[in-house]
Design an enzyme around this catalytic site. Structure first.
Site, PDB file in Angstrom:
ATOM      1  N   VAL A  58       0.849  -1.186   0.000  1.00  0.00           N
ATOM      2  CA  VAL A  58       0.000   0.000   0.000  1.00  0.00           C
ATOM      3  C   VAL A  58       0.890   1.243   0.000  1.00  0.00           C
ATOM      4  O   VAL A  58       1.846   1.333   0.780  1.00  0.00           O
ATOM      5  CB  VAL A  58      -0.939   0.023   1.223  1.00  0.00           C
ATOM      6  CG1 VAL A  58      -1.868   1.233   1.154  1.00  0.00           C
ATOM      7  CG2 VAL A  58      -1.754  -1.266   1.293  1.00  0.00           C
ATOM      8  N   ASP A 163      -9.827 -11.635   8.688  1.00  0.00           N
ATOM      9  CA  ASP A 163      -8.549 -11.101   9.176  1.00  0.00           C
ATOM     10  C   ASP A 163      -8.779  -9.805   9.957  1.00  0.00           C
ATOM     11  O   ASP A 163      -8.117  -8.791   9.720  1.00  0.00           O
ATOM     12  CB  ASP A 163      -7.601 -10.856   8.003  1.00  0.00           C
ATOM     13  CG  ASP A 163      -6.149 -10.721   8.453  1.00  0.00           C
ATOM     14  OD1 ASP A 163      -5.831 -11.131   9.592  1.00  0.00           O
ATOM     15  OD2 ASP A 163      -5.322 -10.201   7.678  1.00  0.00           O
TER      16      ASP A 163
END
Length: 557
Positions: A58, A163
């Site tokens: 990212v 997650d």
């Protein structure tokens, strides 16, 4: 005059950088991203890397908007080995469920060959570990309310995040803004509204059937009958051996300019620990193209022929002995490797358990640790309970285990061994424990951890215990439904971490608890925590019901 000469002398030589300096490997990664997806350079100015995971990286970038306006955005670059269906499913989750109720949305998506970049709004946020020891009780309550609000949103669409953890729930403390991110491991419920998650679930079930074959052992000879799907072609051993082990996750899916190379370029990757491997190109991405089988080279040398014939004969005899040995084992036989430094053939012949196992260690629910195949949105609620446990106790990470059985043993130290064993029976698993561990009072546990000045032992609740004298804990799991597994055993000796390893886990606050409201934690907080950490997924509280809990009675819905 001297100052003017100095300015003229230094002009053009020393300049204040307009943006943060990017050095080392990050600069290389950004340049490679620009080369892989050239259209990004026309719209975005990448400032640096703000996150990196197993399947993506990212970046923080500045978007050049019309009218000269600029906006900060997050660019998520998915690694080329990600399965196309998985990428499309993640996008569909962001588009359909994202954009409201604290769930991250999506702005744009760029693709060039097998490189995909998802553009999302950027939320500046604090590190969970940095702010944990300064959060007030009211801030913790707001945090949990907004986390459950996001989970309610995605569970409504039949999305199991899989997650949930602090790093995937961004929190801007100053602006009171939240965002649930990273749906790369998401799966769907049976009634999911995300169509591509249905495709993923179907493929996962097919692969489970393909790999869920018995593994038979006889002495040093091991025969694995698990097979790959027919669409995949196994690489020659010589080519596979030349590859480094670490390059397995970098295997390229042949798309775009490499698509012409044909199916011979595909690799077979076996699922590890029951995890669905979406890096393998399946029949869904074959475009109905025919797959050519690779023929074995013809042996012309007579001596080589004899050796090959001898190997085939030996292999056939070995396989026959293995099958005969497997069939000779009665279903109620007991293994003889208990508490020994070896694994017997009975245990090695156990049928492989295949079940989803995504998530981060320390946040996996008991049904995930025991490989229960029918996992629901309840696993996200357990992860939310672990986050709540960290917030109330001031300890992060709360659980730290190297494998699933150790993690299960650590859960027993808090929730109790009998309670864990009883809950496991409700979803077809049997757990054996070497000692009886009582469940701890959650309020007493959290208050001791938050205010203790000594290392706290989660196995007994005693802050003064000598860790060097702790007894070992043994745990084992097997499947109730399979008679052959009722007496087979898989063992693990659970060793407590040393004092040195544990020092960094207890976080102490520098402010007095009364200053932050921690002296007035109501019973409703621990009641909600108890319901979130319900060992039985069938009775574990849902996000919708949790938001209606008395703990949030003064918060505007």
């Amino acid at each position: 005059l001297i100052l003017l000469l100095f300015v003229l002398h230094t002009r053009g030589r020393f300049r204040v950088p307009a943006s943060p300096v990017i050095t080392g490997g990050i600069y290389t990664d950004i340049e490679q991203l620009y080369q892989a997806v050239p259209q990004l350079a026309n719209v975005f100015r990448i400032k640096g890397k703000i996150g990196e995971g197993t399947f993506s990286s990212v970046y923080l970038a500045i978007a050049q908007l019309r009218g000269g306006h600029e906006e900060k955005v997050a660019l998520k670059h998915l690694i080329p080995t990600s399965h196309p269906v998985r990428i499309a499913a993640e996008l569909q989750c962001l588009i359909i469920a994202g954009g409201q109720d604290n769930v991250m949305g999506v702005r744009y998506c760029f693709r060039k060959n097998d490189h995909v970049v998802i553009v999302m709004p950027y939320l500046e946020h604090e590190s969970f570990l940095d702010i944990l020891n300064s959060l007030s009780f009211e801030e913790v309550r707001d945090y949990m309310f907004n986390l459950l609000k996001a989970l309610k949103r995605i569970h409504y669409f039949g999305i199991v995040h899989r997650d949930v953890k602090p790093s995937n729930f961004l929190y801007n403390r100053q602006m009171k803004r939240y965002a649930l991110v990273d749906f790369g491991l998401a799966q769907g419920t049976p009634d999911t509204k995300i169509e591509l998650l249905k495709v993923i679930q179907s493929e996962a079930q097919q692969e489970s059937c393909a790999w869920n074959k018995p593994q038979i052992t006889l002495g040093s000879q091991v025969s694995v009958t698990a097979r790959a799907p027919r669409q995949l072609v196994r690489q020659p051993a010589a080519r596979t051996a030349n590859k480094r082990p670490c390059s397995l996750s970098q295997t390229q899916i042949k798309q775009g300019q490499k698509r012409k190379e044909g199916p011979e370029s595909l690799h077979v990757q076996r699922s590890v620990f029951g995890e669905r491997n979406f890096n393998v190109r399946s029949s869904a991405s074959q475009d109905n193209s025919t797959v050519k089988l690779i023929k074995q080279p013809r042996v012309t040398d007579i001596a080589a022929r004899k050796i090959l014939a001898k190997k085939k004969t030996t292999s056939a005899v070995t396989n026959g002995l293995v099958k005969k040995a497997a069939s000779s084992y009665p279903t109620n036989v007991t293994c003889d490797c208990y508490a020994k430094d070896r694994v017997c053939s009975v245990c090695l012949s156990r049928r492989q358990q295949v079940a989803p196992r995504a998530g981060t260690p320390g946040f996996r629910a008991p049904e995930v640790l025991t490989k229960f195949p029918n996992q629901t949105t309840a696993i996200d609620m357990w992860s939310a309970g672990i986050i709540f446990l960290s917030l109330l106790s001031g300890r992060y990470p709360f659980y730290k285990a190297s494998d699933d059985l150790t993690a299960l043993a650590q859960i027993m130290t808090i929730r109790g061994s009998r309670e864990t064993i009883q809950a496991a029976k409700t979803f077809g698993k049997s757990i054996l424990c070497s000692k009886d561990i009582p469940a701890q009072d959650l309020r007493m546990l959290c208050e001791r951890l938050r205010g203790s000045k000594t290392s706290f032992d989660i196995s007994t609740g005693d802050g003064q215990i000598n860790l060097s004298q702790e007894p070992a804990l043994q745990a084992e799991i097997f499947n109730i439904s399979d008679p052959a597994l009722q007496t087979s055993k898989k063992h693990l000796q659970y060793q407590k971490p040393s004092c040195h390893e544990r020092d960094g886990l207890v976080i102490r606050t520098s402010e007095k608890p009364a200053d932050l409201g921690w002296d007035k934690v109501p019973d409703e907080a621990y009641d909600l925590l108890d319901k979130l950490l319900d060992l039985n997924p069938a009775t574990r509280i849902t996000a919708k019901d949790a938001l209606l809990h008395p703990f949030f009675k003064n918060i505007k819905q």
